[in-house]
Design a protein around this motif. Structure first.
Motif, mmCIF file in Angstrom:
data_model
loop_
_atom_site.group_PDB
_atom_site.id
_atom_site.type_symbol
_atom_site.label_atom_id
_atom_site.label_comp_id
_atom_site.label_asym_id
_atom_site.label_seq_id
_atom_site.Cartn_x
_atom_site.Cartn_y
_atom_site.Cartn_z
ATOM 1 N N LEU A 192 -2.586 8.291 -9.050
ATOM 2 C CA LEU A 192 -2.630 6.816 -8.366
ATOM 3 C C LEU A 192 -1.155 6.874 -7.344
ATOM 4 O O LEU A 192 -1.265 6.412 -6.189
ATOM 5 N N LYS A 193 -0.188 7.260 -8.063
ATOM 6 C CA LYS A 193 1.091 7.103 -7.334
ATOM 7 C C LYS A 193 1.080 8.009 -6.119
ATOM 8 O O LYS A 193 1.566 7.591 -4.780
ATOM 9 N N LEU A 224 -1.918 8.880 -4.199
ATOM 10 C CA LEU A 224 -2.519 7.964 -3.363
ATOM 11 C C LEU A 224 -1.768 6.950 -2.702
ATOM 12 O O LEU A 224 -1.995 6.732 -1.337
ATOM 13 N N GLU A 225 -1.155 6.197 -3.509
ATOM 14 C CA GLU A 225 -0.183 5.074 -3.049
ATOM 15 C C GLU A 225 0.745 5.531 -1.912
ATOM 16 O O GLU A 225 1.140 4.886 -0.646
ATOM 17 N N ARG A 249 0.465 8.144 0.059
ATOM 18 C CA ARG A 249 -0.262 8.525 1.198
ATOM 19 C C ARG A 249 -0.656 7.577 1.972
ATOM 20 O O ARG A 249 -0.301 7.602 3.326
ATOM 21 N N ALA A 250 -0.998 6.486 1.336
ATOM 22 C CA ALA A 250 -1.445 5.072 2.102
ATOM 23 C C ALA A 250 -0.206 4.757 2.847
ATOM 24 O O ALA A 250 -0.335 4.115 3.770
ATOM 25 N N ASN A 251 1.051 4.508 2.111
ATOM 26 C CA ASN A 251 2.134 4.258 2.624
ATOM 27 C C ASN A 251 2.659 4.976 3.794
ATOM 28 O O ASN A 251 3.459 4.446 4.507
ATOM 29 N N LEU A 296 -5.196 -0.611 -3.376
ATOM 30 C CA LEU A 296 -5.396 0.624 -2.669
ATOM 31 C C LEU A 296 -6.742 0.368 -2.070
ATOM 32 O O LEU A 296 -7.225 0.674 -0.878
ATOM 33 N N ARG A 336 -7.104 -1.891 0.934
ATOM 34 C CA ARG A 336 -6.418 -1.396 2.017
ATOM 35 C C ARG A 336 -7.322 -0.399 2.644
ATOM 36 O O ARG A 336 -7.503 -0.205 3.985
#
Lengths: 334, 334, 334
Positions: free
Chosen positions: A324-325, A327-328, A330-332, C327, C330
């Motif tokens: 999860l971290k 993915l977060e 990458r999104a950020n 997520l 988003r």
């Protein structure tokens, strides 16, 4: 017994010295010399050949280096030897001089009552019962034929046993159920005036407690086996041929079906209904009624295949948090 | 009793034949004919109408087809009938000839001591106590007025009971606490020289163990009720009016407040402090002290609303993993 | 004792009135006046100064306002006082007139047997044993020198104790193991013909059950200490110097190594192997064999550091779900 006598007893074919002395049935791993073990497969045969058994019970498909007896079913043959080796706890015939039997109690002439047993008013002890030292049989209890009450077992008033019921040492049947009402400042005891009924062929383990009902009966159905240190609360009803392992707790008024198996330390909340052929694995906790047969595990108890899946995923939580971290991040970063 | 006598006893208004014979208080579901049940609502009335009860206790807002008695509070009226139906375990007046009472022990003339009870040096048995067969009252134990010690209960030395304490069959008060020190090669026993104090109006369940303190006292406060098969370790202190259900375990030196309720198979680590009015649900495990009143559940015990939320989300882990995988796929596909 | 006598007993240096009367060893928190406590640090000294102890055992680095004794090791000195304060449960020399000892049993002349004890055929009671009231020693049991069997303990047949074994009140050794085979319609009892062996220097808690083996032996190794209400099933083998806390359950045929510690309410499935120096925390459940020494917790039992990490992450599941949802939003918004 000699090996030849064993062969006759189990209906098998002798392969070894007829006069060989056999001390007792033993496990294949045992080190002491002198006994007889059984093996159903090559791998167990190997273990048994290296153990202390001086003879073996084998299926016709296997041959041992030690003397052996060929039988159709080694496990059943071994079972027959166990039954022959079993010795009930010693007890003399008749009623021991130190037993205190109320004049209004009825003790069948064929029953055995040991030293320092106490049998209270109106109790009935059926034919062939064995009541061991220090057993307490309360007022108006009723024991069917062939029951065995081991040392220190306590039956409060109005406990009724069917035939051939075994109650092990220290078990307590018929103590008050745990019932109180809060009156605003203290707990008032709800009188527990019901009975306990244990039907025929039940076995109750050492130090197990089965409480009397508030009203009506706490009931255990025929053929049900209960292990040590189990709690069966007031007004519980258990069906026939169940197996309840050690340290299980079943709370008040719960109804358990037939052939239910409850693993060690499992339990049930009060007023539950547990259907026929339910299997609770060790430590399972029934917090909602269970209708369908099958295996249940966990807290709360759910079908085992679901519970196992969730348990496995729980172990993967560290991985889950890491993914999860990532993915977060990458999104950020985008 | 006749129905008319019941009506007088509960202070209710008779609606049915005065001479109707009532056998005993029963539950609405019972099949056997002859008893009296209570119902507080339409739905329970329906069940009771179909059961074996021949008469009912009803609030003034309900009317039955069976004979009934109108009362202000059916539950309280039923409670009064239960109290009347209650019969203590039989015990003759005075000290039975086979009881062994040390000459230095004091037994109040109004106390009853059953066959084969043993009362050791310096023990004191208060007025109106009932000491049942095989009870063991150790040296310097002190029983206040009106206590009942059921068959096979064991009080080691220096166990002090307040008034009206009930100790059920097989309970053991004052055995050594579980204390050892490791000397590098073996465990040395820490002598357990303290006492056990059970204050007035407590009830101790069958086969429950309350250990003596290492030094000082293991103490259970007034009005606290403890169920069967419970473990109370050395130096534990329990407040007043608690209810401790079956198979609970409280480890050494833990302090439990007043009016605490502990569900079946719950437990506490040692040296915890559990505040007043805490409720532990079944199987809860106290691993950190709990100050605030309220309901706690799980391992470790946390406020129930939090614990339930987490439990529900745990069940959704398969969904969570699937959603995460989908997100990862979308991120990778981009 | 006077304070001077205490100083001599513990080999310490007196700082206070030699004639001061000391009632008993007490905890620093105690309110009652008269006892002696120990303190190893400034903070405990402060507590002890405010408590009821009239004198203190202190390391040479501390000085009290109350009278004190300087010693090298206050804890060891306190331990010596505890040992001196310990008083065994009262028991007269010799065999009480009401004890029933079978003529074929052997009781060492130095052994003490209390009222209403029963010792069956062929049993042997070693030198210096104390057999308390209502103890039941079954046929062919064998007690080494210096054993203590507390009131109501039950030893079925062929239970063998080493030397200095303590069996607390209500414990049951040698009841039948829980073994049945399903024959298609009912459970057939598998005869339990084995024995129980408890090696020297073991202590067995109150109301603990240790079942006899099906064949062979259920065995507890030397120096192992077992608390109250523990279940040890048939054919279990426990090593030396273990500590098994209250309400632990060990299922059939499991092998436990040496110096294993099992926390309260922990348990093991059947046929497990648990290695030397394993520590199970409270409520841990062994569902797979454990080889490596170290601490294990949870259901199933895993190394504590892993289990704790997972437990902490479980508590963060609400946060995890929230982060995942964010997520997803988003991703969808993009």
């Amino acid at each position: 017994m000699t090996l030849a006598e064993v062969a006759i007893l189990v209906g098998g074919e002798l392969n070894g010295p007829a006069e060989l002395e056999i001390s007792e049935p033993v496990s294949p791993e045992v080190k002491e010399l002198g006994g007889i073990a059984f093996a159903e497969s090559e791998s167990y045969l190997e273990i048994a050949e290296q153990g202390g058994a001086v003879a073996l019970l084998l299926p016709r498909s296997l041959r041992g280096k030690k003397p052996f007896i060929h039988v159709d079913n080694p496990r059943a043959a071994f079972f027959a030897l166990l039954q022959r080796a079993e010795q009930p706890l010693s007890l003399n015939p008749g009623v021991h001089a130190t037993a205190i039997v109320d004049p209004t109690a009825t003790v069948d002439p064929s029953a055995q009552v040991g030293p320092y047993a106490v049998i209270e008013r109106g109790a009935r002890i059926g034919a062939g019962c064995r009541v061991y030292p220090f057993a307490y049989i309360g007022e108006n209890c009723d024991l069917g034929a062939g029951c065995a009450i081991f040392p220190h077992a306590v039956l409060y008033t109005r406990v009724r046993l069917g035939e051939r019921v075994i109650v092990h040492a220290g078990a307590v049947l018929g103590a008050d159920g745990f019932g109180y009402v809060w009156d605003g400042s203290k707990r008032l005891k709800v009188p527990q005036v019901g009975a306990v009924v244990i039907e025929s062929d039940c076995e109750i383990g050492a130090l197990t407690a089965i409480d009397r009902a508030t009203v009506g009966e706490t009931r255990v159905g025929p053929g049900t086996k209960i292990d040590n240190l189990v709690q069966i609360a007031h007004n519980v009803e258990i069906g026939s041929h169940c197996a309840i392992a050690s340290q299980v707790g079943i709370a008040g008024s719960t109804k358990v079906g037939d052939r239910v198996m409850a693993g060690g330390q499992s339990g049930s909340a009060d007023h539950m209904v547990i259907g026929n052929d339910v299997v609770l694995t060790a430590r399972a906790a029934v917090l909602q009624s269970i209708e369908s047969p099958g295996e249940y595990m966990g807290f709360p108890a759910r079908p085992s295949f679901e519970a196992k899946k969730v348990l496995l995923l729980t172990l993967k939580l560290p991985e889950l948090f890491a993914r999860l971290k990532k993915l977060e991040k990458r999104a950020n970063d985008r």
